[in-house]
Design a protein around this motif. Structure first.
Motif, short mmCIF file in Angstrom:
data_model
loop_
_atom_site.label_atom_id
_atom_site.label_comp_id
_atom_site.label_asym_id
_atom_site.label_seq_id
_atom_site.Cartn_x
_atom_site.Cartn_y
_atom_site.Cartn_z
N THR A 147 -11.23 5.03 4.18
CA THR A 147 -12.37 4.84 3.28
C THR A 147 -12.25 3.53 2.52
O THR A 147 -13.24 2.80 2.36
CB THR A 147 -12.47 6.02 2.28
OG1 THR A 147 -12.67 7.23 3.01
CG2 THR A 147 -13.61 5.81 1.30
N TRP A 148 -11.03 3.21 2.06
CA TRP A 148 -10.84 1.95 1.33
C TRP A 148 -11.18 0.76 2.22
O TRP A 148 -11.86 -0.18 1.78
CB TRP A 148 -9.39 1.84 0.84
CG TRP A 148 -9.17 0.59 0.04
CD1 TRP A 148 -9.35 0.43 -1.29
CD2 TRP A 148 -8.74 -0.69 0.55
NE1 TRP A 148 -9.08 -0.87 -1.66
CE2 TRP A 148 -8.70 -1.57 -0.55
CE3 TRP A 148 -8.40 -1.16 1.81
CZ2 TRP A 148 -8.32 -2.91 -0.42
CZ3 TRP A 148 -8.03 -2.49 1.96
CH2 TRP A 148 -7.99 -3.35 0.86
N ILE A 149 -10.74 0.79 3.47
CA ILE A 149 -11.03 -0.30 4.40
C ILE A 149 -12.54 -0.42 4.61
O ILE A 149 -13.09 -1.53 4.64
CB ILE A 149 -10.32 -0.07 5.75
CG1 ILE A 149 -8.80 -0.16 5.57
CG2 ILE A 149 -10.78 -1.08 6.79
CD1 ILE A 149 -8.00 0.27 6.79
N ASN A 156 0.26 5.87 -0.33
CA ASN A 156 -0.64 7.00 -0.59
C ASN A 156 0.02 7.93 -1.60
O ASN A 156 1.25 8.00 -1.68
CB ASN A 156 -0.98 7.74 0.71
CG ASN A 156 0.17 8.57 1.23
OD1 ASN A 156 0.33 9.73 0.86
ND2 ASN A 156 1.00 7.99 2.10
N GLY A 186 -8.07 8.41 3.06
CA GLY A 186 -8.33 7.55 1.90
C GLY A 186 -8.19 6.09 2.24
O GLY A 186 -8.94 5.23 1.75
N THR A 187 -7.22 5.78 3.09
CA THR A 187 -7.01 4.39 3.53
C THR A 187 -8.20 3.93 4.37
O THR A 187 -8.70 2.81 4.21
CB THR A 187 -5.72 4.29 4.37
OG1 THR A 187 -4.63 4.82 3.61
CG2 THR A 187 -5.42 2.85 4.73
N VAL A 229 -2.51 -1.53 -3.47
CA VAL A 229 -3.50 -0.49 -3.15
C VAL A 229 -2.83 0.88 -3.12
O VAL A 229 -1.80 1.07 -2.48
CB VAL A 229 -4.15 -0.76 -1.78
CG1 VAL A 229 -5.20 0.31 -1.47
CG2 VAL A 229 -4.77 -2.14 -1.72
N LYS A 257 -14.93 0.36 2.58
CA LYS A 257 -15.66 -0.06 1.39
C LYS A 257 -15.21 -1.41 0.84
O LYS A 257 -15.87 -1.98 -0.03
CB LYS A 257 -15.51 1.00 0.29
CG LYS A 257 -16.20 2.31 0.61
CD LYS A 257 -16.11 3.28 -0.56
CE LYS A 257 -16.90 4.55 -0.27
NZ LYS A 257 -16.84 5.52 -1.41
N ALA A 258 -14.09 -1.92 1.33
CA ALA A 258 -13.57 -3.19 0.81
C ALA A 258 -14.48 -4.35 1.17
O ALA A 258 -15.15 -4.35 2.21
CB ALA A 258 -12.16 -3.43 1.35
N THR A 277 -3.91 4.89 -2.23
CA THR A 277 -4.98 5.67 -1.61
C THR A 277 -4.62 7.15 -1.56
O THR A 277 -3.45 7.53 -1.64
CB THR A 277 -5.25 5.18 -0.17
OG1 THR A 277 -4.08 5.41 0.63
CG2 THR A 277 -5.60 3.71 -0.15
N VAL A 307 0.83 -1.21 0.00
CA VAL A 307 0.00 0.00 0.00
C VAL A 307 0.87 1.26 0.00
O VAL A 307 1.93 1.30 0.62
CB VAL A 307 -0.92 0.02 1.25
CG1 VAL A 307 -1.85 1.22 1.24
CG2 VAL A 307 -1.72 -1.28 1.36
#
Length: 213
Positions: free
Chosen positions: A86-88, A23, A83-84, A72, A90-91, A74, A21
């Motif tokens: 949010t990704w977690i 950013n 952003g991280t 990933v 929505k994953a 973000t 990961v």
């Protein structure tokens, strides 16, 4: 995302997975002038290069590893790694449950030394096994790498390292960086973080270290 060699009775989406990961934020008073070659262009380049290498390696069954590898990128890194988070959120839950380890890459194209930041107690068997792999690989490559343990303070609203967003969800993670202490959230303009700040040999070395760890 590259899939590891499937095992009997294992669903492809729930196979043990390692995530790499980074950013991609930059920051400056004049946003159009922000560059961010090292912070965190170097992390983005590393993730993309590792995706290329693993993609080629996993393209043949005989060279597939047992773990799947997820890549990933973000945003909002300068804003508590929102952003991280949010990704977690929505994953797919199966993806999160399959994550065995998350390695975040930040500022890895300058400076000879590296620091592996972890938030889980180093006496924990899982994190100890991972950190020992990194330390052993660094010794073989003659790289000075130090493991830095910082306990996650649940009452502190500031997220100091990207992997802490994963730690909050009880996902094992670490951040590899060229600095021992976290950068203040809005300190350091990306205007001056230009390509001249990047040492491509250091970046290539550190990508190799991640690959071999």
């Amino acid at each position: 995302w590259v899939r590891g060699a499937p095992s009997a009775g294992t669903d492809a989406d729930s196979a043990p997975t390692v995530a790499l990961v980074a950013n991609y934020d930059t920051f400056a008073a004049a946003p159009g002038l922000a560059v961010g070659s090292d912070h965190n262009g170097s992390g983005v380049v590393a993730v993309l290069e590792l995706a290329r290498i693993f993609g080629r390696l996993y393209s043949e069954f005989r060279t597939q590893g047992p773990l799947s590898v997820l890549f990933v990128l973000t945003g909002a890194g300068r804003m508590n790694y929102a952003g991280t988070k949010t990704w977690i959120r929505k994953a797919d839950s199966r993806v999160l449950e399959a994550l065995e380890f998350v390695l975040c890459l930040e500022d890895i194209a300058s400076g000879d030394d590296l620091y592996l930041h972890v938030s889980r107690n180093p006496r924990d068997q899982d994190i100890r096994s991972i950190t020992e792999n990194f330390v052993d690989t660094a010794k073989q490559m003659d790289v000075n790498l130090e493991v830095v343990y910082t306990q996650l303070n649940s009452s502190d609203s500031t997220i100091h390292w990207q992997h802490e967003q994963f730690t909050k969800k009880r996902i094992l993670g670490a951040t590899l960086a060229n600095h021992r202490t976290p950068r203040p959230m809005f300190e350091g303009s990306s205007i001056f973080d230009r390509s001249s700040m990047v040492d491509t040999k250091i970046l290539a070395r550190n990508i190799k270290l991640v690959m071999e760890s």
